[in-house]
Design a protein around this motif. Structure first.
Motif, PDB file in Angstrom:
ATOM      1  N   TYR A 205       0.872  -1.227   0.111  1.00  0.00           N
ATOM      2  CA  TYR A 205       0.007   0.240   0.123  1.00  0.00           C
ATOM      3  C   TYR A 205       0.603   1.077  -0.012  1.00  0.00           C
ATOM      4  O   TYR A 205       0.533   2.314  -0.579  1.00  0.00           O
ATOM      5  CB  TYR A 205      -0.990   0.174   1.286  1.00  0.00           C
ATOM      6  N   PHE A 210      -0.063   5.265  -1.127  1.00  0.00           N
ATOM      7  CA  PHE A 210      -0.661   5.651   0.144  1.00  0.00           C
ATOM      8  C   PHE A 210       0.284   5.885   1.423  1.00  0.00           C
ATOM      9  O   PHE A 210       0.699   4.945   1.750  1.00  0.00           O
ATOM     10  CB  PHE A 210      -1.946   4.602   0.338  1.00  0.00           C
ATOM     11  N   PHE A 214      -4.258   6.502   7.206  1.00  0.00           N
ATOM     12  CA  PHE A 214      -5.813   6.591   6.903  1.00  0.00           C
ATOM     13  C   PHE A 214      -5.943   6.322   5.646  1.00  0.00           C
ATOM     14  O   PHE A 214      -6.989   5.630   5.100  1.00  0.00           O
ATOM     15  CB  PHE A 214      -6.062   8.134   7.291  1.00  0.00           C
ATOM     16  N   ASP A 215      -4.924   7.022   4.731  1.00  0.00           N
ATOM     17  CA  ASP A 215      -5.289   6.519   3.283  1.00  0.00           C
ATOM     18  C   ASP A 215      -5.136   5.077   3.143  1.00  0.00           C
ATOM     19  O   ASP A 215      -5.665   4.347   2.083  1.00  0.00           O
ATOM     20  CB  ASP A 215      -4.140   7.255   2.348  1.00  0.00           C
ATOM     21  N   GLN A 216      -4.123   4.537   3.666  1.00  0.00           N
ATOM     22  CA  GLN A 216      -3.764   3.017   3.561  1.00  0.00           C
ATOM     23  C   GLN A 216      -4.928   2.240   4.042  1.00  0.00           C
ATOM     24  O   GLN A 216      -5.494   1.190   3.399  1.00  0.00           O
ATOM     25  CB  GLN A 216      -2.618   2.574   4.597  1.00  0.00           C
ATOM     26  N   ILE A 217      -5.526   2.565   5.252  1.00  0.00           N
ATOM     27  CA  ILE A 217      -6.878   1.991   5.740  1.00  0.00           C
ATOM     28  C   ILE A 217      -8.133   2.019   4.600  1.00  0.00           C
ATOM     29  O   ILE A 217      -8.646   0.963   4.373  1.00  0.00           O
ATOM     30  CB  ILE A 217      -7.172   2.484   7.263  1.00  0.00           C
ATOM     31  N   ASN A 218      -8.130   3.253   4.081  1.00  0.00           N
ATOM     32  CA  ASN A 218      -9.326   3.414   3.061  1.00  0.00           C
ATOM     33  C   ASN A 218      -8.916   2.536   1.862  1.00  0.00           C
ATOM     34  O   ASN A 218      -9.783   1.947   1.422  1.00  0.00           O
ATOM     35  CB  ASN A 218      -9.134   4.885   2.683  1.00  0.00           C
ATOM     36  N   ALA A 219      -7.587   2.513   1.457  1.00  0.00           N
ATOM     37  CA  ALA A 219      -7.622   1.759   0.175  1.00  0.00           C
ATOM     38  C   ALA A 219      -7.713   0.177   0.428  1.00  0.00           C
ATOM     39  O   ALA A 219      -8.121  -0.406  -0.106  1.00  0.00           O
ATOM     40  CB  ALA A 219      -5.713   2.090  -0.108  1.00  0.00           C
ATOM     41  N   VAL A 221      -9.688  -1.085   2.679  1.00  0.00           N
ATOM     42  CA  VAL A 221     -11.239  -1.400   2.727  1.00  0.00           C
ATOM     43  C   VAL A 221     -11.860  -1.263   1.435  1.00  0.00           C
ATOM     44  O   VAL A 221     -12.544  -2.025   0.884  1.00  0.00           O
ATOM     45  CB  VAL A 221     -11.936  -0.818   3.729  1.00  0.00           C
ATOM     46  N   ASN A 222     -11.654  -0.009   0.781  1.00  0.00           N
ATOM     47  CA  ASN A 222     -12.261   0.242  -0.517  1.00  0.00           C
ATOM     48  C   ASN A 222     -11.663   0.188  -1.829  1.00  0.00           C
ATOM     49  O   ASN A 222     -12.191   0.178  -2.839  1.00  0.00           O
ATOM     50  CB  ASN A 222     -12.747   1.750  -0.467  1.00  0.00           C
TER      51      ASN A 222
END
Ligand code: ATP
Ligand code: MG
Length: 301
Positions: A205, A210, A214-219, A221-222
């Motif tokens: 990631y 990312f 926070f960007d990593q977690i978003n990537a 999950v989504n």
């Protein structure tokens, strides 16, 4: 047989984790070199006692793919456990700019066999598959450490987790089921990320741009799942990773499926042709070169 602090001569620091330091230690009664891991926890005596008791299961965890366990004890608010000392340390120190595929296949084979052993023989889910928990010795053996044997310890660690890189599967990230909701499928996801990182030399990631958590977690999950670069890897390896990183946990393979996958079947057949010792010695020498400061021109004269 009980191990205690008095029997140990504490030597250099092998590494630091979120919860404490890992030291190289010398066990005076047996003359065995060990690694002593510290886990600092604010827990009452009853909880600490419970953890030590639960860690005792590790005495049964004897496999060539699992780091040997020698014993556990607690002092004040810390749990200590001693395990097999692995000379070359963890995979994150050895992968450099990326591990060649034949070696990567052997590493993956050892890790999957270790995970299957934990599940089939001890009914344990690892819960923390990542490069720092895959250790290598100077013979080129690859072994797993830091798996979730103790329910009490899993619970305490789950409450205090502050990782900066997440190997956690998408379904775990906002899960409210607590440590009990953890499944084999989530470890298979972490395995997929770990192999990409070992193959490319970077956490996938982060490599995708990312940079913050926070960007990593978003990537995770989504976003779409990461994959191996197709121009640098066999289609069998790429397919193996794609299957591990299926976003739907129910569709990820189990360890039996993974061992029957063409990539690992091929790796098992090629085991005699891959010199793991040679790779480990070379990778460790490069690690030392990168990390040990070279003498400056002035001091060399
Ligand atoms: P985290 O705390 O996020 O889980 P970590 O796995 O790196 O990260 P520790 O388990 O505390 O943290 O280990 C710290 C480091 O010590 C590891 O990264 C590894 O390089 C080294 N280490 C751990 N166990 C051993 C061992 N048995 N032999 C040699 N080195 C070890
Ligand atoms: Mg660890």
């Amino acid at each position: 047989y009980k191990i205690s602090m008095e029997q140990l001569k504490v030597m250099e620091v092998l590494g630091r984790g979120q919860y404490g330091v890992v030291h190289k230690v010398f066990h005076k009664p047996t003359h065995v070199m060990m690694a002593l891991k510290e886990i600092r926890l604010e827990l009452n005596k009853r909880a600490l006692q419970q953890i030590i008791m639960e860690l005792d299961v590790l005495h049964k965890a004897r496999s060539p793919y699992i780091v040997d366990f020698y014993g556990a004890f607690f002092i004040e608010s810390g749990v200590y456990y001693s395990m097999e000392y692995m000379d070359f340390g963890s995979l994150d120190r050895l992968y450099g700019t990326g591990i060649p595929e034949p070696v990567l296949g052997q590493i993956t084979l050892s890790v999957v066999r270790g995970l299957r052993f934990l599940k089939d023989e001890l009914n344990i889910i690892h819960r923390d598959v990542k490069p720092t928990n895959i250790l290598v010795n100077k013979k080129g053996d690859v072994k797993l450490c830091d798996f979730g044997v103790s329910g009490e310890l899993n619970q305490s660690l789950a409450k205090t987790h502050v990782g900066c890189q997440s190997y956690m599967a998408p379904e775990r990230i906002f899960s409210t089921s607590g440590p009990d909701g953890y499944t084999i499928q989530s470890d298979v996801w972490s395995l997929g990320l770990t192999i990409i990182e070992a193959a490319t030399g970077r956490f996938p990631y982060e490599a995708a741009g990312f940079t913050n958590v926070f960007d990593q977690i978003n990537a995770i999950v989504n976003g779409a799942s990461p994959s191996l670069p197709e121009d640098r890897h066999s289609s069998a390896a790429c397919d193996f990773i794609d299957k591990c990183l299926n976003k739907d946990p129910a569709r990820r393979p189990n360890y039996h499926d993974l061992l029957a996958h063409p990539w690992l079947v091929e790796a098992a057949a090629a085991a005699d042709t891959v010199d793991m010792e040679e790779w480990a010695v070379g990778a460790h020498a490069l690690f030392l070169e990168r990390t040990q400061p070279q003498p400056s021109p002035a001091s060399r004269q």
